[in-house]
Design a protein around this motif. Structure first.
Motif, PDB file in Angstrom:
ATOM      1  N   ARG A 287       0.826  -1.205   0.000  1.00 18.01           N
ATOM      2  CA  ARG A 287       0.000   0.000   0.000  1.00 18.01           C
ATOM      3  C   ARG A 287       0.861   1.254   0.000  1.00 18.01           C
ATOM      4  N   GLU A 291      -2.772   5.768   1.307  1.00 19.05           N
ATOM      5  CA  GLU A 291      -3.826   4.778   1.578  1.00 19.05           C
ATOM      6  C   GLU A 291      -3.876   4.430   3.059  1.00 19.05           C
ATOM      7  N   ILE A 292      -2.669   4.199   3.634  1.00 18.75           N
ATOM      8  CA  ILE A 292      -2.601   3.790   5.044  1.00 18.75           C
ATOM      9  C   ILE A 292      -3.111   4.914   5.943  1.00 18.75           C
ATOM     10  N   LYS A 294      -5.283   7.227   5.232  1.00 19.36           N
ATOM     11  CA  LYS A 294      -6.744   7.297   5.115  1.00 19.36           C
ATOM     12  C   LYS A 294      -7.389   6.236   6.001  1.00 19.36           C
ATOM     13  N   LYS A 295      -6.806   5.014   5.932  1.00 19.96           N
ATOM     14  CA  LYS A 295      -7.346   3.903   6.708  1.00 19.96           C
ATOM     15  C   LYS A 295      -7.238   4.205   8.204  1.00 19.96           C
ATOM     16  N   GLN A 296      -6.082   4.781   8.603  1.00 21.21           N
ATOM     17  CA  GLN A 296      -5.883   5.123  10.023  1.00 21.21           C
ATOM     18  C   GLN A 296      -6.890   6.183  10.468  1.00 21.21           C
ATOM     19  N   ARG A 298      -9.856   6.687   9.231  1.00 15.28           N
ATOM     20  CA  ARG A 298     -11.178   6.053   9.351  1.00 15.28           C
ATOM     21  C   ARG A 298     -11.282   5.287  10.669  1.00 15.28           C
ATOM     22  N   ARG A 299     -10.195   4.557  10.986  1.00 17.54           N
ATOM     23  CA  ARG A 299     -10.204   3.775  12.217  1.00 17.54           C
ATOM     24  C   ARG A 299     -10.328   4.687  13.447  1.00 17.54           C
ATOM     25  N   GLU A 337       0.354  -3.279   7.932  1.00 21.40           N
ATOM     26  CA  GLU A 337      -0.490  -2.326   7.198  1.00 21.40           C
ATOM     27  C   GLU A 337       0.098  -2.030   5.826  1.00 21.40           C
ATOM     28  N   THR A 340      -0.328  -5.913   2.462  1.00 18.96           N
ATOM     29  CA  THR A 340      -1.623  -6.541   2.736  1.00 18.96           C
ATOM     30  C   THR A 340      -1.839  -7.718   1.788  1.00 18.96           C
ATOM     31  N   LYS A 391     -15.994  -2.952  -2.656  1.00 20.42           N
ATOM     32  CA  LYS A 391     -15.710  -3.924  -1.597  1.00 20.42           C
ATOM     33  C   LYS A 391     -16.454  -5.226  -1.862  1.00 20.42           C
TER      34      LYS A 391
END
Length: 882
Positions: A287, A291-292, A294-296, A298-299, A337, A340, A391
């Motif tokens: 990744r 990207e990472i 953004k994911k963090q 969101r989390r 992360e 993946t 997804k």
């Protein structure tokens, strides 16, 4: 008069797509794969062989293939320790390097393709200069086979300069260690105990940040390279420790704990392939940082919402501090992360090797492909879909190309030739293939059971195959279809033979029965114009035996039938009345195969006791028992219209014998595994063998005569030469410390004597002797002229010149230079090591003369420096040389 025979020689091997001995490479529809001692270049899309990289007379298996950054150059390592550089366009060898004592297991080119690093089972790492075609030095330190080598190129650091590029080499070995070598100082700067078990694979990420290592116990570990330490070099920290350049990051979780046999990063795309299972390859996607993040984010948002809900319920106030701690923890990007799991590529067989490739799928779009070379003698290419935003369902790899038709999946168990020698049928567990003998191309492939024996039926339009399950299958070649399945026996059909008049087929089986079948042709058609004749077998009689039947054979005159049994005897019956005639007793183990000569006078039997026996068919007397092979003899066959016969065995050898004189005429080695099957041409032109290595080889009769005495002398010479080379190469220096207790050196020069270097050294010595003799004669003549009176001087004749120098029209000095120039630069140093010191002194005089005349100064300098380095002590101690 001495009897002469005709020599047989190998032609090409076919039936092999790829062997398991080495890795394979793939480059946009073109695959470079090992095929025993050759490298095959396949167009995977069209299923065509584009080239075969074969060097005549070289028998060692390919063990490693590596592509050079220089266009069209490939490095290939072999099981005998040699490395050859091949040119892809001309399919010819550019240079040969000899330095390793055992199989080459790893190769790596530096970023410019000017240096090559090679690792071997002899635990040495050798650095070669590709341009000068010479070995630079040998690095020692590993205690087991080196499995992977990578050049490490630091990214541009402010303090680093061009000299840092490709200065470091990283090696992984089965001794569980990973070593980092500095090539500028030629020693190991860091040793990492990476795993508890053997390291089987390693790769460095394209950005040169991470190192992944995989071991035989299924562990995958990640390491980070500290380039700041590279620039500073080895320095002590305040605590007294030397700063490390490679740091452990974490263990990477894999679903299965199988051996990690290959790790590969895609050179340009963000993908990583890991093979830790026999039949599947796991693809990871790398990744981007964006990207990472953004994911963090969101989390974090989800966690905040959760905390707010809990707060609303009045859980308490302490959670706020916990969340703040989480914020700082989430800012660090973890390895899991970054990499993946994306998808799993499931192959149709055991995966031996993998490679990445990219193909253009449209303007600006690239499609990633994974190429798999399978252990079942086939190649597959899979497309990896690009990641999508949706997804929905998980991405799946789709198989794009498969190449499996030109070879069997399993070993070749049976071979038979048509009566005109045009077609060859080969059977294995699962398939029957028909080959055109002129072009060696597979023209038919039909499914069958486990084929054990086979025979073309009269007319050459049908093939009968006996299987392990006891069935006889009849195939029609024109329609490439199974015409009839006859449940002939209740156990394995070990042997079948058609009587010479073409009326009857006999089959022998492990159910202790010999059955006789007559051919019946059925005309199946409504329309007479399109009538098709299909062949079936009609069971006529059965002969019951006391033990399992292993082989059956009719005599060519049609009178006798020979049956070999599991009790190690051969029973001979009259074929018409089936009355017992003779019993041939003498083998210690069961007779696997037999054959009767064309005049029906001799029968030859071969057995698992490694012996071949020749019997007379008149009285059943044993003419001779020959210890024929080093292992079980699998098959024997007479050459047509002669008493010469062929044998094949589990010792990988094919041998040619004279049945009257009981002499071994010729030994032919070419296969790399047991030979199961043998078929001899009906016109006596060639012989075909099929082996456990899945290859089929044709050995043709040449016009060259062969004399037994010369053949024996040649064999003895070969044994003597290999013994001499082995004794010269026997290196008793133990790695840890030698007998005197002196520690061994980490760096050594690259030398290895071969028959080529010995012959080159002998050629230099011969040239020196010839030229020295000529110069001495000239000197004596000059002295005589000086001493003689003026009147006599005119009548003195100059000495006759050596005919070799006259023919070449060269002076002695120029002749020696010509001989030295003709020696390949890769073998020159080893050839100079062969020279005794007296010849070195003689050569020095010529070097002096060449330097004065300005002939080939580059070569002269190389030789002088090398001789001074090697013979320094003697030269210093010698008064003449000083």
């Amino acid at each position: 008069m001495v009897q002469s025979y005709l020599r047989h020689g190998p032609t090409q091997a076919f039936g092999l797509i790829c062997s398991n001995s080495s890795n394979s490479l793939y480059d946009d529809k073109v695959a470079y794969v090992p095929a025993l001692e050759d490298v095959l270049v396949w167009d995977v899309k069209r299923g065509q062989m584009l080239a075969m990289w074969h060097e005549t007379g070289h028998r060692a298996e390919v063990t490693c293939i590596e592509r050079s950054p220089q266009q069209n150059v490939f490095g290939v390592g072999y099981a005998d320790g040699s490395i050859r550089l091949w040119d892809r366009n001309s399919a010819s060898v550019i240079a040969t390097f000899n330095g390793h004592k055992k199989a080459v297991t790893a190769l790596a080119f530096d970023s410019h393709g000017t240096r090559l690093a090679s690792g071997s089972q002899d635990t040495d790492l050798i650095i070669w200069d590709v341009v000068a075609e010479a070995g630079l030095y040998r690095l020692r330190g590993h205690r087991n086979e080196i499995t992977t080598i990578r050049f490490v190129t630091p990214p541009a650091l402010p303090s680093s300069s061009a000299r840092l590029s490709s200065r470091f080499v990283l090696t992984a070995s089965k001794d569980t260690l990973m070593k980092l070598w500095d090539l500028s100082t030629q020693h190991c700067v860091q040793t990492v105990v990476a795993h508890r078990a053997e390291i089987w694979s390693m790769d460095v990420s394209p950005d040169q940040k991470y190192i992944f290592t995989g071991s035989s116990d299924g562990d995958l570990k990640t390491w980070k390279i500290d380039y700041a330490a590279f620039a500073e070099g080895s320095q002590e920290t305040n605590s007294g420790e030397i700063n490390k350049m490679i740091h452990f990051v974490s263990t990477f979780p894999l679903g299965l704990h199988h051996r990690v046999s290959q790790i590969m990063f895609h050179p340009t795309q963000p993908y990583l392939a890991i093979q830790s299972h026999d039949r599947s390859v796991e693809i990871f996607r790398i990744r981007t940082e964006e990207e990472i993040r953004k994911k963090q984010a969101r989390r974090r948002k989800r966690e905040k919402e959760k905390k707010d809900k809990e707060k609303a319920k009045g859980v308490g106030d302490g959670s706020r501090e916990v969340m703040d701690e989480d914020d700082s923890r989430l800012d660090e990007i973890t390895l899991i992360e970054l990499f993946t799991s994306y998808l799993v590529v499931r192959a149709s067989g055991k995966v031996r090797s993998l490679d990445f490739s990219t193909k253009e799928a449209g303007p600006g779009k690239l499609n990633v492909q994974v190429f798999l070379a399978l252990a079942s003698n086939s190649l597959e290419v899979y497309d990896i879909p690009s990641p999508t935003k949706s997804k929905g369902e998980a991405p799946e790899a789709s198989r794009t190309y498969t190449l499996d038709l030109p070879g069997h999946r399993t070993d070749v168990r049976t071979l038979c030739l048509s009566s005109d020698d045009q077609l060859l049928a080969s059977g294995s567990n699962g398939s029957l293939k028909i080959w055109n003998m002129k072009t060696n191309i597979c023209i038919r492939t039909m499914e069958c059971g486990y084929a054990v024996c086979s025979s073309f039926l009269p007319g050459d339009r049908h093939v009968a195959v006996g299987t392990k399950s006891g069935e006889i299958l009849i195939y029609d070649l024109a329609g490439s279809s199974l015409v009839d399945t006859i449940k002939a026996h209740s156990a394995t059909v070990w042997s079948m033979h058609v009587r010479h008049d073409g009326q009857v087929l006999v089959s022998g089986s492990a159910d202790k029965e010999v059955k006789f079948w007559e051919f019946q042709r059925d005309v199946t058609s409504n329309d007479a114009a399109h009538s098709m004749k299909s062949l079936t077998l009609l069971h006529t009689r059965t002969l019951k035996m006391s033990d399992e039947v292993l082989s059956v054979r009719y005599s060519p005159n049609g009178k006798l039938l020979a049956v070999s049994l599991l009790d190690s005897t051969v029973k001979i019956f009259y074929q018409d009345s089936l009355k017992f005639f003779l019993s041939l007793y003498g083998h210690k183990l069961p007779v696997a195969s037999m054959d009767i000569s064309d005049d029906s006078k001799l029968i030859v039997t071969c057995s698992a006791d490694k012996n071949v026996k020749i019997w007379g068919l008149d009285f059943g007397d044993c003419h001779k028992s020959i210890f024929a092979h080093e292992d079980s003899v699998m098959q024997v066959a007479f050459e047509k219209r002669s008493h010469y016969f062929w044998t094949v065995g589990k010792d990988k050898m094919l041998k040619y014998w004279d049945g009257d004189k009981f002499e071994n005429i010729q030994k032919l080695d070419g296969h790399h595994n047991e030979i199961w099957a043998l078929a001899v041409s009906n016109h006596g032109k060639f012989v075909v063998t099929g082996s456990h290595d899945k290859s089929i080889r044709v050995w043709e009769k040449l016009d060259e005569p062969l004399f037994l005495e010369e053949e024996r002398e040649r064999e003895l010479e070969g044994i003597f030469e290999s013994g001499l080379v082995d004794s010269l190469n026997r290196n008793d220096a133990v790695l840890d410390a030698d007998a005197a207790g002196k520690p061994s050196t980490e760096v050594m020069s690259v030398t290895k004597q071969t028959t080529e270097t010995l012959m080159a050294g002998e050629r230099i010595m011969e040239a020196l002797d010839l030229s020295d003799g000529e110069l001495v004669a000239l000197r004596e003549f000059e002295e005589q002229k000086a001493h003689a009176a003026t009147i006599d001087a005119g009548s003195l004749q100059p000495p006759p010149r050596n005919p070799v120098l006259v023919a070449l029209n060269l002076e002695p000095e120029a002749y020696v230079l010509m001989v030295v120039e003709r020696i390949p630069s890769t073998t020159l140093y080893d050839a100079l090591l062969v020279l005794p010191f007296a010849k070195v002194i003689s050569l020095m005089h010529y070097l002096d003369a060449w330097a004065r005349m300005g002939w080939n100064i580059a070569l002269v300098s190389r030789i002088i420096f090398f001789l001074l380095r090697v013979h320094h002590h003697q030269i210093v101690a010698n008064r003449i040389m000083r």
